[in-house]
Design an enzyme around this catalytic site. Sequence first.
Site, short mmCIF file in Angstrom:
data_model
loop_
_atom_site.label_atom_id
_atom_site.label_comp_id
_atom_site.label_asym_id
_atom_site.label_seq_id
_atom_site.Cartn_x
_atom_site.Cartn_y
_atom_site.Cartn_z
N ASP A 199 0.87 -1.16 0.00
CA ASP A 199 0.00 0.00 0.00
C ASP A 199 0.92 1.23 0.00
OD1 ASP A 199 -1.52 2.23 0.75
OD2 ASP A 199 -2.87 1.06 2.00
N LYS B 102 -3.70 12.29 -1.92
CA LYS B 102 -2.79 12.79 -0.90
C LYS B 102 -1.67 13.59 -1.57
CE LYS B 102 -3.80 8.80 2.08
NZ LYS B 102 -4.70 9.46 3.02
N ARG C 197 -1.04 14.66 13.48
CA ARG C 197 -0.11 14.47 12.36
C ARG C 197 0.13 15.80 11.66
NH1 ARG C 197 -1.94 9.73 8.43
NH2 ARG C 197 -3.54 11.30 8.01
#
Length: 408
Positions: A207, A233, A381
């Site tokens: 992944d 992303k 994050r």
Amino acid sequence: MTAASDRAERLDRADPLRGQLDRFVPPADGSVRAYLDGNSLGRPAADLPEVMRTFIIDSWGTRLIRGWDEEWMDWPQGVGDELAAAALGAAPGQTIVADSTSVMIYKLARAALSLRSPKRDEIVVDIDNFPTDRYLIEGIASELGLRLVWIDTDPALGVTAELVAEVVGERTALFLASHVAYRSGYIADAARITEVVHAAGAPVLWDLCHSVGAVPIALDDWQVDFAVGCGYKFLNGGPGAPAFGYVAARHQDRARQPLQGWIGHARPFDMGPGYQPHPGIRGFLTGTPPILGMVPLRHAIALIGEVGLDAIRAKSLALTDFAIELIDEQLAPLGVRLGSPRDHRHRGGHVTIRAAGFAEVKEELWKRGVLPDFRRPDGIRLGVSPLSTSFTEVAVAIEEISDILTGS
């Protein structure tokens, strides 16, 4: 101006990629002071509205149904090859763009398992992999009557070759893991782990969602069997952008994926009885390709190819190193813990920090125009997208977290 913001300003002036920042859309209302969630959703390119307008007016609006015959039917492979060249380290003919990440993981996991011998009845996965990966593999194991073998990983790190070597063996049918861990940002040694799994006689499915576009990848050199990744992303393809799948050429005409749709048929327009997969990578397609969703993705892939992954990675390392420097100075004295590798050779495109009460801190940050994300139980994050994130944004985020924790 604080010492941290002064250092950030100097780093921004010296940044070789500083010119790229203007190629992305700033929030129209000026509400965002620091965007540190590009590892979840990248910014749109500044010229994307014109790119989309041109496609809608010229390609869709003018060519209409002729677009399928003239070019669109080839886009899944064509855009896949562009991505492979720019960011995957893969030769042409092994990558397609289609479906969602979840659907692609399901298809390629099942394809990998179609290669197994009856004695191979175990799937190896780590306990801290992204939930979708774990849930899908649990379902597949149930469907096929296979056994799951869980690797117990340190959430501050990730899967290592040593951990993998302890559990793979003659019963292993498939190994699945994330190249970059979604919590910690730890980069797995994909080349070495793939070698370990192959020595046990099993295929790997990587992944790449948190690494593609931010970390150099060499699928062919690593001898990877199957890989999947998302487009929204670091690839900046937009919300719900299509995913991609990689199938090594050596497996393409032996592995069978389970979702047998008309686009993957050897002769899709015959529309006759029975299914015969198209030779090569096209046989891993299922339904009508998401052409409109590929337009921004293709545009962003071209930008990555123009700048180059080495330059992108250098900026990523500089940004995360700077973040950790400020975390040590400003946040560690307040009880904040680093939840990512300190050695940047093992760190992807985000830094995780941990402390009690961080769910509420994240909410306050958003109110102040600073946008990181939160991962339970206690991690914020800080995602840095090298083409669109400045050092100043990093400094602003750390200073705001400090202010919130000290009640400033």
